[in-house]
Design a protein around this motif. Sequence first.
Motif, PDB file in Angstrom:
ATOM      1  N   LEU A 124      37.522  23.622  22.390  1.00 52.37           N
ATOM      2  CA  LEU A 124      38.649  23.523  23.158  1.00 52.37           C
ATOM      3  C   LEU A 124      38.440  24.613  24.243  1.00 52.37           C
ATOM      4  N   CYS A 125      39.549  24.637  25.209  1.00 52.29           N
ATOM      5  CA  CYS A 125      39.313  25.690  26.173  1.00 52.29           C
ATOM      6  C   CYS A 125      39.270  27.076  25.769  1.00 52.29           C
ATOM      7  N   ASN A 126      38.499  27.792  26.268  1.00 49.38           N
ATOM      8  CA  ASN A 126      38.144  29.357  25.731  1.00 49.38           C
ATOM      9  C   ASN A 126      38.971  30.090  26.570  1.00 49.38           C
ATOM     10  N   HIS A 127      39.936  29.710  27.231  1.00 45.53           N
ATOM     11  CA  HIS A 127      40.963  30.685  28.097  1.00 45.53           C
ATOM     12  C   HIS A 127      40.178  32.016  28.444  1.00 45.53           C
ATOM     13  N   CYS A 128      38.807  31.582  29.092  1.00 49.48           N
ATOM     14  CA  CYS A 128      38.037  32.938  29.458  1.00 49.48           C
ATOM     15  C   CYS A 128      38.419  33.895  30.001  1.00 49.48           C
ATOM     16  N   ASN A 129      38.119  35.123  29.965  1.00 42.48           N
ATOM     17  CA  ASN A 129      38.846  36.374  30.579  1.00 42.48           C
ATOM     18  C   ASN A 129      37.948  36.174  32.011  1.00 42.48           C
ATOM     19  N   ASN A 130      36.946  35.697  32.231  1.00 39.94           N
ATOM     20  CA  ASN A 130      36.489  35.560  33.760  1.00 39.94           C
ATOM     21  C   ASN A 130      36.046  34.132  34.087  1.00 39.94           C
ATOM     22  N   PRO A 131      36.971  33.338  34.111  1.00 33.66           N
ATOM     23  CA  PRO A 131      37.198  31.947  33.966  1.00 33.66           C
ATOM     24  C   PRO A 131      36.584  31.246  35.368  1.00 33.66           C
ATOM     25  N   PRO A 132      35.446  30.587  35.387  1.00 35.77           N
ATOM     26  CA  PRO A 132      34.735  30.107  36.436  1.00 35.77           C
ATOM     27  C   PRO A 132      35.511  29.254  37.170  1.00 35.77           C
ATOM     28  N   CYS A 133      36.408  28.257  36.408  1.00 41.47           N
ATOM     29  CA  CYS A 133      37.110  27.294  36.666  1.00 41.47           C
ATOM     30  C   CYS A 133      38.294  27.797  37.774  1.00 41.47           C
ATOM     31  N   VAL A 134      38.846  29.031  37.141  1.00 42.33           N
ATOM     32  CA  VAL A 134      39.780  29.422  38.226  1.00 42.33           C
ATOM     33  C   VAL A 134      39.112  29.969  39.610  1.00 42.33           C
ATOM     34  N   ILE A 150      46.711  32.919  29.245  1.00 42.07           N
ATOM     35  CA  ILE A 150      46.526  31.487  29.293  1.00 42.07           C
ATOM     36  C   ILE A 150      46.085  30.763  30.672  1.00 42.07           C
ATOM     37  N   VAL A 151      44.940  30.162  30.351  1.00 37.94           N
ATOM     38  CA  VAL A 151      44.181  29.388  31.781  1.00 37.94           C
ATOM     39  C   VAL A 151      45.020  28.103  31.882  1.00 37.94           C
ATOM     40  N   GLY A 152      45.787  27.752  32.793  1.00 39.74           N
ATOM     41  CA  GLY A 152      46.710  26.682  32.854  1.00 39.74           C
ATOM     42  C   GLY A 152      46.497  25.847  34.336  1.00 39.74           C
ATOM     43  N   ALA A 168      32.295  23.477  36.679  1.00 44.80           N
ATOM     44  CA  ALA A 168      32.140  24.897  36.705  1.00 44.80           C
ATOM     45  C   ALA A 168      32.416  25.351  35.283  1.00 44.80           C
ATOM     46  N   CYS A 169      33.154  24.718  34.494  1.00 43.49           N
ATOM     47  CA  CYS A 169      33.715  25.228  33.252  1.00 43.49           C
ATOM     48  C   CYS A 169      32.389  24.906  32.390  1.00 43.49           C
ATOM     49  N   PRO A 170      32.077  26.035  31.600  1.00 47.36           N
ATOM     50  CA  PRO A 170      30.749  25.912  30.905  1.00 47.36           C
ATOM     51  C   PRO A 170      31.271  25.210  29.278  1.00 47.36           C
ATOM     52  N   TYR A 171      32.282  24.863  28.971  1.00 50.35           N
ATOM     53  CA  TYR A 171      32.441  24.549  27.884  1.00 50.35           C
ATOM     54  C   TYR A 171      33.150  22.795  27.912  1.00 50.35           C
ATOM     55  N   ASN A 172      33.176  22.479  29.123  1.00 53.09           N
ATOM     56  CA  ASN A 172      33.415  20.970  29.162  1.00 53.09           C
ATOM     57  C   ASN A 172      34.979  20.745  28.623  1.00 53.09           C
ATOM     58  N   ALA A 173      35.726  21.787  29.376  1.00 48.78           N
ATOM     59  CA  ALA A 173      37.172  21.806  28.461  1.00 48.78           C
ATOM     60  C   ALA A 173      38.304  20.919  29.283  1.00 48.78           C
ATOM     61  N   ARG A 174      37.743  20.449  30.406  1.00 44.07           N
ATOM     62  CA  ARG A 174      38.577  19.743  31.451  1.00 44.07           C
ATOM     63  C   ARG A 174      38.278  18.218  31.719  1.00 44.07           C
ATOM     64  N   TYR A 175      39.394  17.765  31.913  1.00 44.58           N
ATOM     65  CA  TYR A 175      39.511  16.335  32.275  1.00 44.58           C
ATOM     66  C   TYR A 175      40.422  15.787  33.187  1.00 44.58           C
ATOM     67  N   ASP A 184      43.893  18.145  33.540  1.00 47.66           N
ATOM     68  CA  ASP A 184      44.750  18.554  32.306  1.00 47.66           C
ATOM     69  C   ASP A 184      43.675  19.254  31.442  1.00 47.66           C
ATOM     70  N   LYS A 185      44.153  20.088  30.439  1.00 48.60           N
ATOM     71  CA  LYS A 185      43.208  21.128  29.681  1.00 48.60           C
ATOM     72  C   LYS A 185      44.167  21.541  28.751  1.00 48.60           C
ATOM     73  N   CYS A 186      43.636  22.248  27.583  1.00 49.65           N
ATOM     74  CA  CYS A 186      44.311  22.805  26.630  1.00 49.65           C
ATOM     75  C   CYS A 186      44.981  23.953  27.418  1.00 49.65           C
TER      76      CYS A 186
HETATM   77  S1  SF4 Z   1      38.797  25.470  31.455  1.00 45.91           S
HETATM   78 FE1  SF4 Z   1      36.523  26.174  30.901  1.00 45.91          FE
HETATM   79  S2  SF4 Z   1      36.151  27.828  32.350  1.00 45.91           S
HETATM   80 FE2  SF4 Z   1      38.293  27.534  32.492  1.00 45.91          FE
HETATM   81  S3  SF4 Z   1      38.962  28.988  31.086  1.00 45.91           S
HETATM   82 FE3  SF4 Z   1      38.914  27.057  29.807  1.00 45.91          FE
HETATM   83  S4  SF4 Z   1      36.953  26.978  28.835  1.00 45.91           S
HETATM   84 FE4  SF4 Z   1      36.953  28.713  30.331  1.00 45.91          FE
END
Ligand code: SF4
Lengths: 253, 397
Positions: A124-134, A150-152, A168-175, A184-186
């Motif tokens: 799922l989304c890792n709610h990264c502390n250094n989120p590349p998506c943001v 929470i990254v939303g 940008a997301c290294p985890y393919n968490a977004r669609y 949308d994402k977790c």
């Molecule tokens: S969407 Fe991807 S990059 Fe952004 S916080 Fe979630 S896991 Fe990290």
Amino acid sequence: MNDKDVQRREELGPDRRQEISSLERRALLKLGFAISGVFLGGSVLSLVSVRKADAAGAPVIGGYPYNPHYTMVIRERHCIDCELCKEACVKTNGVPAYGYRTTILEKRRALEEGKFETTFMPVLCNHCNNPPCVRVCPTTATWKDKTTGIVGIYRPSLCIGCKTCMTACPYNARYFNEERRAIDKCDFCFASRLSKGEKTTACAAACPADVRVFGNLADHGDRVYRLLHAPETLIWVLRPETGAVPNVFYVNT
Amino acid sequence: MNTHLAGIFPRSGGLEARRSTTLTLTMALLALLAVAGIVAGIHSLVAGHEHTFGVSRGVPWGILIATYVFFVVISTGLCIVSSIGHVFGFKEFMPIAKRAVFLSIVNISTGFLVIAFEIESSWRMVVGNVVGANLTSNIWWMGTLYGFYLVLMVVEFVMLQKGRHGLASACGLAVLLTGIAANSNLGAVFGLLNGQWFWQGPYMPIYFVTSAATSGAVAIIFYTVLAYKVNGWQMSEAMKQSLGSVARLAVLMLAIIVFFTFWRTVAGVTGSAPGRHEALLALLNGPYRFNFWAGEVLLGLVLPLVLLLATRGRNINVLFVATLIAMVGMFFMRYDLVILGQLVPPYHGMGLVDYPEFYSYSPTLHEQLVVVGGAAFCGLFFLLGERFFRGHLVDSH
Ligand code: SF4
Ligand code: SF4
């Protein structure tokens, strides 16, 4: 994270696990841990208790950046792939059939001749502390909440659908959600549950095998804290090399 | 008003465009294709990419991003070659300057037209980019700078037409700086994504600017020769010499791109950055090997270099063929860069079952129509430009 690594580390035993480079130590610190422990093989990390870390002279950094610092610990080997978590997520958050916020991947590793071991890996989304998506979002439609971490997609009406965050997301968490015309994402069920007073996510609540443990890492009494700080526990995160600093941790305890 | 327009659209002088049925029919066909592309694009926005495009969760950027990159890189390049003459005063580059400025506008407009259909909620851009401006986002900078670039470019062109050369070249300098800043940000859009190892690297912005200069040199030769051929014009000595100089620049730039391509390949094959290695193998010896060896290497680099060097840029017909195939090759370069960067799935190499080693992507009819429509749009305005601006001749004062 390579599954073979976990196996190898487990076989190494606690003593040898202490053999770590300063680079790995730094990588661990970057993950935001209050307690430093050992970080092995670039991807597997193991934590020791505060007392032990102090005694070992390992560097300690202060606290977690958020409070509540929402985190999910996945007790991977317990997952039976029943997909009740996925179902609950879809129902709770109105996820369309073509998308998902969380899914289960299947890993297989060879044991002795002709035998395999299958494990299931929820992602799922890792709610990264250094989120590349943001960082990449041109219109700040998506950001990391300053309180909860929470990254939303807090402002979907600003999402232009450039999909840069997806690449940008290294985890393919977004669609891209066609109905909302936005990504949308977790969101750790923030909109659907946490903001309404619930204490945990839909997936964690639905899991019959107690695989997904959701909680506040900044609270020393919280179960996620205890799971991650149990002595000699092997803990790993996915793709630590990207520097995104994830908040979803995997254990086998 | 009329006198203003008269200053911009020359009534006499210059070269008279040919008026033949074939040319008119060609223009009508281009217009039709452009409209078809726009209709397909609008339909894709209304129906959603999920149902119309080949892009997916794994490969969110498709051929339209590649096409956008192709056109805006050419536009930046045309701006660079035009500035050599009319900003920095190199006489040899004067004769091509006006056409280069005009086509730079046409190419960037084509880029914008195409990407408007790839950005799935693009209508929110106008408000979103202002209200939500994110200064850490390269794509924000790229879009904003290219927006200014287009406006400044139009001003520059009007000044050129009115013969206000001082203002035009001041404008030209501003456009050049904006264009290069925008272009390097476009490189950074790819280069600064950690975790996308095929793209990631600080050399990306530099590679983009170098590619721009290459594309610009190649494109202006191609367009100029094409303009003279379709209109049956006689090329002046000054123009021939100018094209010869541009060809020398093109050779130099192509050689630098060869260098880039070679070292990127060697570094990727010998290094073990996860993902980059696999992507490069797909390019060199996997599903994309045709694109790479035939498209990028042969058409994009080797043949144009050989042809340009063999004739020393003097034979107009050879110049045309060399630049035409170089443009095709460049499209392959943009396509491979954009698509391959996304093809290695994030959890590859973890021993996952039912998990692709590679994502796949192929453009759908909708996407192809938009690409063809964009190219037709560009071609149409190129021809119209030759007609209305009478061969973009540069007066000698
Ligand atoms: S969407 Fe991807 S990059 Fe952004 S916080 Fe979630 S896991 Fe990290
Ligand atoms: S798709 Fe939306 S959320 Fe993602 S980067 Fe673009 S504007 Fe931001």
